[in-house]
Design a protein around this motif. Sequence first.
Motif, short mmCIF file in Angstrom:
data_model
loop_
_atom_site.label_atom_id
_atom_site.label_comp_id
_atom_site.label_asym_id
_atom_site.label_seq_id
_atom_site.Cartn_x
_atom_site.Cartn_y
_atom_site.Cartn_z
N PRO A 916 54.43 38.20 34.47
CA PRO A 916 53.54 39.29 34.88
C PRO A 916 52.14 38.80 35.29
CG PRO A 916 53.99 39.39 32.52
CD PRO A 916 54.84 38.30 33.08
N ILE A 917 51.75 37.60 34.85
CA ILE A 917 50.41 37.11 35.22
C ILE A 917 50.48 36.39 36.56
CG2 ILE A 917 48.52 35.59 34.48
CD1 ILE A 917 49.64 35.98 31.58
N GLY A 918 51.60 35.72 36.80
CA GLY A 918 51.82 35.07 38.10
C GLY A 918 50.80 33.98 38.37
N ASP A 919 50.40 33.89 39.64
CA ASP A 919 49.50 32.79 40.04
C ASP A 919 48.06 33.06 39.65
OD1 ASP A 919 51.69 31.62 41.08
OD2 ASP A 919 51.42 32.45 43.09
N ALA A 920 47.74 34.26 39.16
CA ALA A 920 46.35 34.56 38.79
C ALA A 920 45.84 33.52 37.79
CB ALA A 920 46.28 35.97 38.20
N VAL A 921 46.75 33.05 36.92
CA VAL A 921 46.36 31.99 35.98
C VAL A 921 47.43 30.91 36.06
CG1 VAL A 921 45.99 31.37 33.56
CG2 VAL A 921 45.30 33.63 34.38
N SER A 922 47.05 29.73 36.57
CA SER A 922 48.08 28.69 36.64
C SER A 922 48.06 27.85 35.37
CB SER A 922 47.89 27.83 37.88
OG SER A 922 46.58 27.29 37.84
N ASN A 923 46.85 27.62 34.81
CA ASN A 923 46.77 26.80 33.60
C ASN A 923 45.92 27.51 32.55
OD1 ASN A 923 46.18 24.97 31.62
ND2 ASN A 923 45.93 23.23 33.01
N PRO A 924 46.54 28.06 31.51
CA PRO A 924 45.79 28.83 30.51
C PRO A 924 44.71 28.00 29.79
CG PRO A 924 48.15 29.14 30.24
CD PRO A 924 47.98 28.06 31.24
N LYS A 925 44.91 26.68 29.69
CA LYS A 925 43.90 25.86 29.01
C LYS A 925 42.60 25.85 29.83
CE LYS A 925 47.36 22.76 26.98
NZ LYS A 925 47.90 21.40 26.94
N ILE A 926 42.74 25.74 31.15
CA ILE A 926 41.56 25.75 32.05
C ILE A 926 40.89 27.13 31.95
CG2 ILE A 926 40.82 25.57 34.47
CD1 ILE A 926 41.82 22.87 33.50
N LEU A 927 41.73 28.18 31.91
CA LEU A 927 41.16 29.54 31.80
C LEU A 927 40.31 29.66 30.53
CD1 LEU A 927 41.19 32.58 32.88
CD2 LEU A 927 42.91 32.95 31.12
N LEU A 928 40.82 29.12 29.42
CA LEU A 928 40.08 29.19 28.16
C LEU A 928 38.73 28.48 28.31
CD1 LEU A 928 39.80 29.74 25.09
CD2 LEU A 928 41.02 27.61 24.67
N ALA A 929 38.75 27.27 28.91
CA ALA A 929 37.51 26.52 29.08
C ALA A 929 36.52 27.30 29.94
CB ALA A 929 37.83 25.16 29.70
N GLN A 930 37.02 27.85 31.06
CA GLN A 930 36.11 28.59 31.96
C GLN A 930 35.56 29.85 31.28
OE1 GLN A 930 38.95 29.03 35.10
NE2 GLN A 930 38.22 27.23 36.25
N SER A 931 36.42 30.54 30.52
CA SER A 931 35.98 31.78 29.86
C SER A 931 34.96 31.49 28.77
CB SER A 931 37.18 32.52 29.27
OG SER A 931 38.15 32.73 30.25
N LEU A 932 35.18 30.39 28.01
CA LEU A 932 34.20 30.02 26.97
C LEU A 932 32.87 29.63 27.60
CD1 LEU A 932 36.43 27.93 24.50
CD2 LEU A 932 35.37 30.13 24.02
N HIS A 933 32.95 28.95 28.74
CA HIS A 933 31.72 28.56 29.46
C HIS A 933 30.93 29.82 29.84
CE1 HIS A 933 29.05 26.83 32.44
NE2 HIS A 933 29.57 27.63 33.35
N LYS A 934 31.67 30.80 30.37
CA LYS A 934 31.04 32.05 30.81
C LYS A 934 30.39 32.76 29.61
CE LYS A 934 32.46 36.03 33.59
NZ LYS A 934 33.64 36.71 34.10
N LEU A 935 31.13 32.79 28.49
CA LEU A 935 30.62 33.47 27.29
C LEU A 935 29.37 32.75 26.76
CD1 LEU A 935 31.13 35.57 24.96
CD2 LEU A 935 32.46 33.82 23.81
N SER A 936 29.40 31.39 26.77
CA SER A 936 28.26 30.66 26.22
C SER A 936 27.03 30.83 27.12
CB SER A 936 28.59 29.17 26.04
OG SER A 936 28.61 28.52 27.29
N THR A 937 27.26 31.04 28.41
CA THR A 937 26.12 31.29 29.31
C THR A 937 25.50 32.64 28.98
OG1 THR A 937 27.59 30.27 30.94
CG2 THR A 937 25.47 31.02 31.75
N ALA A 938 26.38 33.61 28.62
CA ALA A 938 25.87 34.96 28.32
C ALA A 938 25.11 34.99 26.99
CB ALA A 938 27.02 35.95 28.29
#
Length: 971
Positions: A916-938
Amino acid sequence: MELNDGNLQTLTEFMRKTLDPDPSVRRPAEKFLESVEGNQNYPILLLTLLEKSQDNVIRVCSAVTFKNYIKRNWRIIEDEPNKISDPDRTTIKANIVNLMLSSPEQIQKQLSDAISIIGREDFPMKWPDLLTEMVTRFQSGDFHIINGVLRTAHSLFKRYRHEFKSNELWLEIKLVLDTFANPLTELFKATIALCQTHATDINALKILFSSLTLISKLFYSLNFQDLPEFFEDNMETWMSNFHNLLTLDNKLLQTDDVEEAGLLELLKSQICDNAALYAQKYDEEFQPYLPRFVTAIWNLLVSTGQEVKYDLLVSNAIQFLASVCERPHYKHLFEDQNTLTSICEKVIVPNMEFRSADEEAFEDNSEEYIRRDLEGSDIDTRRRAACDLVRGLCKFFEGPVTAIFSGYVNSMLGEYAKNPGVNWKHKDAAIYLVTSLASKAQTAKHGITQANELVNLTEFFVNHILTDLKSQNVNEFPVLKADAIKYVMIFRSQLPKEQLLQAVPLLVAHLQAESTVEHTYAAHALERLFTMRGPNNSTLITPTEMAPFTEQLLNNLFKALALPGSSENEYIMKAIMRSFSLLQETIVPYIPTLIGQLTHKLLLVSKNPSKPHFNHYLFESLCLSIRITCKADPTTVVSFEEALFPVFTEILQNDVQEFVPYVFQVMSLLLEIHTSSIPNSYMALFPHLLQPVLWERTGNIPPLVRLLQAYLEKGAATIASSAADKIPGLLGVFQKLIASKANDHQGFYLMNSIIEHMPTESIVQYRKQIFILLFQRLQSSKTTKFIKSFMVFINLYGIKYGAIALQEIFDSIQPKMFGMVLEKIVIPEVQKVSGPVEKKICAVGITKILTECPAMMDTEYTKLWTPLLQALIGLFELPEDDSIPDDEHFIDIEDTAGYQTAFSQLAFAGKKEHDPIGDAVSNPKILLAQSLHKLSTACPGRVLSMLSTSLNAEALQYLQGYLQAASVQLV
C-alpha cells in the motif's frame, strides 16, 4: 424439534425424497434436512427412525444420514457455535452402543463408524465408560453382538497405525491395553476353541472366522506403536495360534467364487500382516518364531493359485518376505543361490504375469486399473508386492538377483519375438521385471531417482520401448503401448533429454488411442515431462522445442476429453493445465476456441460435480487462459467475462457448493486485471456477496475476502457513491471475521483494504466503532496472530490519516489509551511482525508516530519515545521473533470437520503481493533518518538529548548509519 410422531413422519417423507433420482425432488429435500439439522433433538429423531421405522430403506437411510451428521458436526471448533446441543450429545453417547449392537449388520456398520468418529473426539476423557461398556459384551456369548463390539473397536483403534507418537496417544493406548488386551486374548482363545467344536458347522464357522479376522486386525492396531508388555508376555499364545491358523485348511470355508476373497483368505492375509509387523519392528523378540512363519508363508505362496480371490493373501505374504529379506538380521536365510533362484522362479515371476483378470480390468475398469498401477493405491496387487520383493532382495543380493532375472527377461523377449500377436504378455512381464529391477528410489515429482547400475535403461529404451511407441497403429497391443509410455514416465530422470524429446510427439499421438488406460498414461507422461526442470531451473523442455507439436498437442488433448470414459479424466485436464503453463504466450492464438470448450465443460460438470481433481485443474486452466491472454492484451478481459459470467451466474444461483469458492477466485483475477473503474456487472453482484449465509461456509471465506478486496481496490469510489448503504454490511463481515481465531487475519485483510481505498468521508462515522471492536477482541482473546495483524492495521491507519488522527482516536475511546497500546503492544511485540510489506508498513507507521505526533514530545507519552525508537531499530536489525506462547494453538484454517467444502487455492489465480505504500517510501531506514532530521530542526536539541540519555549504544550506532546513508544530521 419435539420428539413426536408428526416430526418422525415429516423426516420419513423427506428421507424418502433424498433417494429420488430426480434432482428437482432430491435437492430441496437435502436442503430441508440441512436446514433442520441444527435443531435440538434432530439426531435423536434420526436414531428413533433407524430403530423403529417399519421401512428398512428408511432405517438404513437414517443410519447413513446420522453418521454423516456426526461426521460434519461432532467436533467442537473454537470460536464456532456448538452444532450439537449438550443434552443431545449425552443422549447419543448413552444409547448408541446398545442401539448399534442390537441393529442388523447394515445399520450396525454405520453406527459403528459414528461411534468411532465420536470416540476420536471424546474418548477417553469425555467418554470414559465406552470401553468397559463394550468389553462386558464379550461375555454375552452372542457373536452378532461380539462382532459389533470388535468392528467398533477396530474403527476406533485403527488410527493408532498412523498417529504420530505423543504422550496423550501413549496414555490412551495404555488405558486401552489395561482394559482391552486381556479380554481380547481370552476371546481369541475361546473363539479358536469354538472353531474346533463347530468344525463341521459352516454357518457357525463363518461367524467365528469373521471374529478371528477382526481380532487379528485389532492385534495389529494395538501392537503398531510399540510392543506392549502384555503382548510380549503372551506372545506364545498369539503366535502359535496365528501359525496354526496360517496352516489350517478347512474345506467348508473354501469358496467357489474366483473374484471375492473368502473368510479363510482374509484371516490369513491379516496374519501375514501381523507377522510382517513383528518381523520389521520387534525382530529380536520375534526371532524364535520367525523360521516357522517363513516356512508356513513360503508353502502358502507356492501352493496358492492365480485366482483374483487370493490376491490380497498373496500380496501380503510376499510383503512379509519383502520385509524379512531387507533386515540384516535375517540376511542368512536368503544367501543360498538356490533359495534366490527358487524365490525368483516360484514367487516373483509367476506373480508378475499379466492375468486375464488384469486384462479385463485394463479394458473394462480402467479407472481402477489406473489407480492401482499409477497411483499405487492401497489395494495391494500381486505385481506391486513382487516388485517390492525384488527391491528388498536387491538390497543385499543385487548382483545375483539381476543375473537371474536378466536370463528371464531375455527368454521372455525371445518368446515375444517368435510370435508377438500371441506372446505379447511375455514382453509385458519382461518390461515389468526390468522396471522393478532398475528402480531403487522413487519420488512422485521426479519418477525413479536412483537406478540399478547393472541395468542399461537407455539401451532397453531404444531396443524395446521405442519400437512400440513408434508403431503406426496406436490401437494395436494397447497394454504394451501403456507399458512403453509408463517406462518413459518413470525413468524420465534417467533417460537423456534427446530421447525424451523423441518421445514427446509419439506421446502426443497416443492421446488419440481408444484405450482409456493408454491415452490417460500418455496425458500423464506429458504432464510429468513438462514439469521437469533443466540446469538453470527453467523447464527442461522449452516452448520453442514444443513449437512443432503445439497445435497437435492442444487438439489431441481436447479431443481425448471426448473419448468414451474420459469426459472427466483428471489426468487429461491436468495435462491441459500443464501445457498452458509451459507454452505461455504461444497458446494465445488458440484461446478463443479453447475457452469455449472449457466453459462448455464447466457448465456440464457443474450439474453434478463428482471429480474434485478434474474440476480443480479445469479452473486452473481457465485462470491460465485469462492470465496469459490478458498479460499480452488487458482489454481481452471483457471477452473472458462474456464467456464465463453466464456459467458463473448459474453456479452461484444453484449454489453449487464445490464450485463457489473457485468462481470467486476467478472473478477476483478478472476484476484485478481491469484498469479503469469497476464494471456494472460486478456492482450488481456486490450486495449478494455480503449475505451472511455465504460467510457461514469456511471454504468461501478466503476467496470472498480477496474478491471484496478487489472491489475496494477498483471501485471504492463507486461503492461510496452508489452503494453507501452497503458499507454497514461490509463492516458486519469484518466484525464476524474478527471474532474468529481462525479467520481474524482475513478480517484484517478486508479492513486494511477499506482503510486504504475507501474515501475518508464515507467511513469516518464508523472509525471509532471499528477500534472498539478490535479492543473487545483483544480483551477476550489475544493471540500472536491477532496482535501481528493489529499492529499492521494501526500503522496503516496512521500512514493513511496521520499519526495525530491515530493518537486522537485511541484517546477518544479512553484517556491515555494511545500510551497503553504503545507500551503494552507495539513496543514489546513489534519484533513478531513478519513479511517484507508488513514490516515496511510498521516501520513507516512508527516513524510517523515518532516524528509527526506532537503528543509524543510534549506529554507523558514522551517517556515512550525512546523505547519506541529502540523497538523500531530492533525491527530493522534483529531477527524476527517467531516464538508462540505454549498455550496458543492455531486451528489450521483448512482443518474443518466433516464434509464442508474446504477452500482449495488455485495456484494460477494467485494474487500479487500488494504494497500500500509503494514507491512513496523505498527505504524505511532512510525515511526514519530524514524524519528525525526534520523533527530535530523543528525542536533543536530535544532529539539529541533524548537519544544520548536513554537509547542503547548498539541501537545508536545503527541510527548513526541510517543518518549517514541519508546524508543528514540531527541538531
